[in-house]
Design a protein around this motif. Structure first.
Motif: not given
Length: 89
Positions: A46, A49-50, A54, A57
């Motif tokens: 997370v 990748n987050a 964000l 995308r």
């Protein structure tokens, strides 16, 4: 576990190693260590990748869309088209 999570974020193949590590902890009944491994892997995935997802995308999801939409003829399996089953097995 952190290194494997980073590797999974860069390429999906190391997921097999992470799965094998988890299966081994289940076989050893090392539940606390399994929970630590899974927690570290999820948190690292997370965390990696987050921010990218964000920020962009569309770019982040390209790999998944490309694999969903590509034709069946766009991989190395096209070389085996028409090969007899006994050759493939």
């Amino acid at each position: 576990a952190f290194g494997l999570a980073v590797a999974v974020s860069l390429k999906l193949f190391p997921l097999a190693f992470l799965a094998a590590l988890c299966v081994e902890r289940v076989r050893q009944r090392a539940w606390q260590r399994l929970a630590e491994i899974v927690g570290i892997a999820v948190a690292a995935t997370v965390a990696i990748n987050a921010p990218v997802a964000l920020a962009n995308r569309d770019g982040w999801g390209f790999f998944f869309r490309w694999n969903r939409d590509r034709l069946s003829d766009s991989g190395p399996w096209v070389l085996l088209r028409g090969a007899p089953t006994d050759l493939l097995t």
